[in-house]
Design a protein around this motif. Structure first.
Motif, PDB file in Angstrom:
ATOM      1  N   GLY A 247       0.813  -1.212   0.000  1.00  0.00           N
ATOM      2  CA  GLY A 247       0.000   0.000   0.000  1.00  0.00           C
ATOM      3  C   GLY A 247       0.843   1.258   0.000  1.00  0.00           C
ATOM      4  N   VAL A 248       1.866   1.288   0.847  1.00  0.00           N
ATOM      5  CA  VAL A 248       2.737   2.465   0.923  1.00  0.00           C
ATOM      6  C   VAL A 248       3.458   2.682  -0.401  1.00  0.00           C
ATOM      7  N   LEU A 249       3.962   1.580  -0.985  1.00  0.00           N
ATOM      8  CA  LEU A 249       4.676   1.682  -2.257  1.00  0.00           C
ATOM      9  C   LEU A 249       3.741   2.174  -3.365  1.00  0.00           C
ATOM     10  N   GLY A 250       2.527   1.641  -3.397  1.00  0.00           N
ATOM     11  CA  GLY A 250       1.573   2.021  -4.424  1.00  0.00           C
ATOM     12  C   GLY A 250       1.157   3.472  -4.320  1.00  0.00           C
ATOM     13  N   VAL A 251       0.831   3.921  -3.114  1.00  0.00           N
ATOM     14  CA  VAL A 251       0.411   5.309  -2.918  1.00  0.00           C
ATOM     15  C   VAL A 251       1.556   6.264  -3.251  1.00  0.00           C
ATOM     16  N   GLY A 252       2.772   5.874  -2.889  1.00  0.00           N
ATOM     17  CA  GLY A 252       3.923   6.727  -3.171  1.00  0.00           C
ATOM     18  C   GLY A 252       4.148   6.925  -4.662  1.00  0.00           C
ATOM     19  N   PHE A 253       4.111   5.832  -5.421  1.00  0.00           N
ATOM     20  CA  PHE A 253       4.312   5.954  -6.873  1.00  0.00           C
ATOM     21  C   PHE A 253       3.127   6.631  -7.549  1.00  0.00           C
ATOM     22  N   LEU A 254       1.921   6.404  -7.049  1.00  0.00           N
ATOM     23  CA  LEU A 254       0.758   7.092  -7.615  1.00  0.00           C
ATOM     24  C   LEU A 254       0.885   8.595  -7.405  1.00  0.00           C
ATOM     25  N   PHE A 255       1.343   8.992  -6.239  1.00  0.00           N
ATOM     26  CA  PHE A 255       1.554  10.419  -5.962  1.00  0.00           C
ATOM     27  C   PHE A 255       2.593  10.994  -6.921  1.00  0.00           C
ATOM     28  N   PHE A 256       3.661  10.247  -7.155  1.00  0.00           N
ATOM     29  CA  PHE A 256       4.718  10.690  -8.073  1.00  0.00           C
ATOM     30  C   PHE A 256       4.169  10.875  -9.490  1.00  0.00           C
ATOM     31  N   LEU A 257       3.378   9.927  -9.959  1.00  0.00           N
ATOM     32  CA  LEU A 257       2.816   9.995 -11.306  1.00  0.00           C
ATOM     33  C   LEU A 257       1.853  11.171 -11.456  1.00  0.00           C
ATOM     34  N   LEU A 258       1.019  11.394 -10.432  1.00  0.00           N
ATOM     35  CA  LEU A 258       0.054  12.489 -10.506  1.00  0.00           C
ATOM     36  C   LEU A 258       0.742  13.848 -10.445  1.00  0.00           C
ATOM     37  N   GLY A 285      10.964   1.376  -9.019  1.00  0.00           N
ATOM     38  CA  GLY A 285      10.315   0.306  -8.272  1.00  0.00           C
ATOM     39  C   GLY A 285      11.108  -0.978  -8.320  1.00  0.00           C
ATOM     40  N   SER A 286      11.643  -1.306  -9.497  1.00  0.00           N
ATOM     41  CA  SER A 286      12.438  -2.530  -9.642  1.00  0.00           C
ATOM     42  C   SER A 286      13.712  -2.449  -8.805  1.00  0.00           C
ATOM     43  N   GLN A 300       4.396  -8.210  -4.500  1.00  0.00           N
ATOM     44  CA  GLN A 300       4.377  -9.109  -5.659  1.00  0.00           C
ATOM     45  C   GLN A 300       5.121  -8.480  -6.832  1.00  0.00           C
ATOM     46  N   VAL A 301       5.873  -9.307  -7.573  1.00  0.00           N
ATOM     47  CA  VAL A 301       6.647  -8.822  -8.714  1.00  0.00           C
ATOM     48  C   VAL A 301       6.213  -9.559  -9.980  1.00  0.00           C
ATOM     49  N   VAL A 426       2.487  -3.562  -7.912  1.00  0.00           N
ATOM     50  CA  VAL A 426       1.823  -2.384  -7.371  1.00  0.00           C
ATOM     51  C   VAL A 426       2.173  -1.136  -8.187  1.00  0.00           C
ATOM     52  N   VAL A 427       3.366  -1.102  -8.779  1.00  0.00           N
ATOM     53  CA  VAL A 427       3.735   0.021  -9.642  1.00  0.00           C
ATOM     54  C   VAL A 427       2.884   0.001 -10.906  1.00  0.00           C
ATOM     55  N   LEU A 428       2.641  -1.178 -11.447  1.00  0.00           N
ATOM     56  CA  LEU A 428       1.772  -1.288 -12.615  1.00  0.00           C
ATOM     57  C   LEU A 428       0.364  -0.814 -12.278  1.00  0.00           C
TER      58      LEU A 428
END
Length: 653
Positions: A247-258, A285-286, A300-301, A426-428
């Motif tokens: 969740g933390v990783l996903g929210v962080g990258f989503l914030f970066f993209l937005l 992310g990788s 998950q990768v 989660v990055v995808l």
């Protein structure tokens, strides 16, 4: 001249010779039918360029028609190459992560996203007429593929069959798309109105975003349904399985993209920052997962991606029962949606650059690339808006940017696929959510509400159907509402009372122009649509009510009684036998009420049919005028010289 007064023409004016409404010369049925078919299916007259050309020149033009690359390639320059090279590399940086993400969304192996970004763009570059369309997979078609095929086959339990059905659905979609183009049936796509597409896309984007909660929260099991109730139930029934790391990783990258998207919108010159953000997210992310071994702690990768170019898949197509029905239905629905999106995007950017694209030619190109793609391990592709916008902003000059992108994807398939092993799912999911937020066009919905409430209803119907039922149900609801509206327009055409604008011979709707003067003893009605069997009864009743209302109004004011009813038929482009019967009944009704029916400006097709039906003899051609002004002058002249039944044809003076 006050309201309600009418200035009559002087005696000298009344002696002017008016023009008689002409009856078009008779035309053989087959010639008329041929012209109608030509206007329906060949409005652009594609054979015009072949006239008066030598056979060799016709052959070359024919090749250029189906392969536009032969037209622009000889004029290709180094300056074009520099621009297309930058655009191609830029969209490749977006296409690679998006392709992998959308393949996962379709419940297909991630490598298919790269396969689908290699072969189809090459085919489109040869056959497409748009300079700006960037070909690739799209989220809505991916979601439709997953949901519709998932009703027949579970992707987790039988991944091979699911994969083969996806290829088969893509093949059928391509056949449909190419057939629509070859048969010149592109107008069918126009039944998907702007309001329908806005609501459908927003609903599909909402569903896709909700589906990505599986990846954001790191859930292993998730519902296959797409409606919001099932998705939220699946999410909140597994609270104990939520993984905070994911969740933390996903929210962080989503914030970066937005943030990068917002910055690029505010500073258009830095569009490339937003375009590079997905690939940057994949790389970061990788690296993060690789350095922290987060895959051992619930993140998950992707895992292994097969190295190498597209394998052949023609032998994997499934044409046996019971799966062929599911593949065919999926191909038809996804094919139409993808076609509508691709053509709409292509036309939008062509308008910006002031050039024209042939819709039917685009259908053939998109259909062919999907047919070829289905034989080379690709699933459905079209021209997505996000990728095409990046291509446009990057300064592409020709379809060569698609070739550059395909070469970049080819190099990735040959050498770089092992680098995606540690890419977190989660990055995808964050990449998909970021892309989908751009499809929820709330400003367009607000605009629909302000301009046309019925269009807003169509939009909300499509959105609600997708979100609360399924993508297919939402599409059916939206199209059904649009068709109902179309039928209402045909069955209930508008009629309005016309009045004379002061100091002019112009007649307009008295509701739109309150200062328009009513003509004493004359009721002028405008019919705003062709008269067909579907609306003839309604028009007869509505015109009768107009007459009743006008007579009641005149009796209440004590003014001159009504004596003439003028029908302004300027907007009546056609009429059928039911419409002619309506006019005959209306004439009898007016005669019983001691009124005279007058027609103004009937069109060529209408006059032709009125003549053949003997209605002109019945009403008398002297009661048909070229303009409303001439009809009113004639009626008023007769009112002030003699009784209507004793008057001579004014346009014979």
């Amino acid at each position: 001249m006050g309201n309600g007064d009418f200035m009559y023409p002087s005696s000298s004016d009344r002696q002017c010779v008016t023009h008689r409404v002409a009856i078009p010369p008779p035309q053989p049925f087959f010639m008329s039918f041929k012209n109608s078919l030509k206007e329906t299916f060949f409005p652009d007259d594609p054979l015009r360029q072949f006239k008066n050309k030598t056979p060799s020149r016709r052959f070359i033009l024919g090749l250029q028609y189906f392969l536009p690359i032969l037209e622009w390639a000889p004029r290709y320059s180094f300056q074009f190459l520099k621009s297309d090279l930058v655009a191609g590399i830029t969209i490749a940086s977006l296409a690679i992560p998006q392709g992998i993400s959308y393949a996962k969304l379709a419940n297909l192996p991630p490598i298919l996203g790269l396969y689908s970004s290699f072969i189809p763009p090459l085919v489109y570059a040869m056959m497409g007429s748009s300079r700006d369309l960037a070909v690739g997979t799209v989220a809505v078609a991916s979601l439709l593929t997953a949901s519709m095929l998932g009703q027949e086959v579970n992707a987790a339990q039988n991944p091979t069959l699911f994969l083969h059905l996806a290829f088969t659905a893509t093949f059928f979609a391509g056949i449909l798309q190419a057939s629509l183009g070859l048969l010149r049936l592109g107008f069918i796509v126009d039944f998907l109105s702007h309001a329908t597409i806005v609501g459908f896309m927003a609903g599909a984007a909402t569903v896709v975003i909700l589906q990505q909660l599986k990846g954001i929260l790191g859930l292993d099991h998730f519902t296959h349904s797409t409606d919001i109730i099932s998705v939220l139930h699946s999410v909140f029934s597994q609270i104990h399985q939520w993984r905070w790391e994911s969740g933390v990783l996903g929210v962080g990258f989503l914030f970066f993209l937005l943030v990068t998207r917002y910055f690029s919108k505010r500073r258009p010159k830095f569009f490339w920052i937003s375009a590079m953000a997905p690939l940057t997210s994949v790389i970061l992310g990788s690296l993060l997962v690789y350095l922290t071994h987060a895959e051992k702690h619930g993140v998950q990768v992707i895992g292994n991606l097969k190295k190498g170019l597209n394998p052949l898949s023609f032998g994997d197509l499934v044409f046996t029962k019971p799966y062929i029905t599911t593949s065919l239905k999926t191909g038809i629905i996804t094919g139409i949606i993808a076609l509508a999106e691709g053509i709409a995007v292509g036309r939008s950017f062509a308008m910006f650059k002031h050039y024209h694209i042939d819709g039917n030619k685009e259908m053939v190109a998109i259909g062919t690339m999907n047919i070829v793609g289905s034989c080379f391990s690709c699933y459905l592709t079209t021209g997505p808006f996000s990728r095409s916008a990046v291509n446009f902003n990057a300064g592409c000059k020709t379809a060569m940017s698609n070739v550059i992108m395909a070469i970049a994807v080819m190099l990735t398939l040959l050498f770089l696929t092992p680098l995606f092993y540690y890419t977190p799912l989660v990055v995808l999911s964050a990449i998909i959510i970021s892309a989908m937020l751009g499809l929820i066009d709330y400003e367009a919905a607000i605009h629909l509400w302000n301009v046309d409430k019925f269009d807003f209803l169509v939009c909300i119907g499509a959105y609600a159907g997708v979100v609360f039922a399924s993508v297919e149900v939402g599409l059916v609801i939206a199209v059904a509402i649009s068709v109902v509206r179309l039928l209402l327009f045909v069955a209930r055409p508008r009629t309005s009372v016309l009045g004379n604008l002061p100091d002019s011979t112009i007649y307009r709707n008295v509701e739109q122009y309150p200062n328009a003067n009513h003509v004493h003893g004359v009721l002028i009605l405008e019919i705003d649509a062709p008269i067909y069997f579907a609306n003839s009864s309604y028009l007869r009743e509505r015109i009768s009510r107009w007459i009743d209302e006008e007579e009641d109004k005149l009796k209440a004011t004590g003014k001159t009684s009504l004596q003439y009813v003028i029908l302004d038929m300027t907007a009546v482009g056609n009429i059928d036998t039911s419409g002619i019967s309506m006019l005959e009944e209306l004439k009898k009704t007016t005669e019983r009420r001691e009124l005279k029916l007058v027609l103004a400006n009937p069109g060529a097709e209408v006059m032709k049919k009125l003549n053949k039906s003997k209605f002109l003899e019945n009403i008398g051609q002297e009661w048909i005028y070229l303009t409303v002004g001439e009809a009113v002058e004639a009626c008023n002249f007769k009112l002030h010289t003699c009784k209507p039944e004793e008057s001579q044809p004014w346009n014979n003076v």
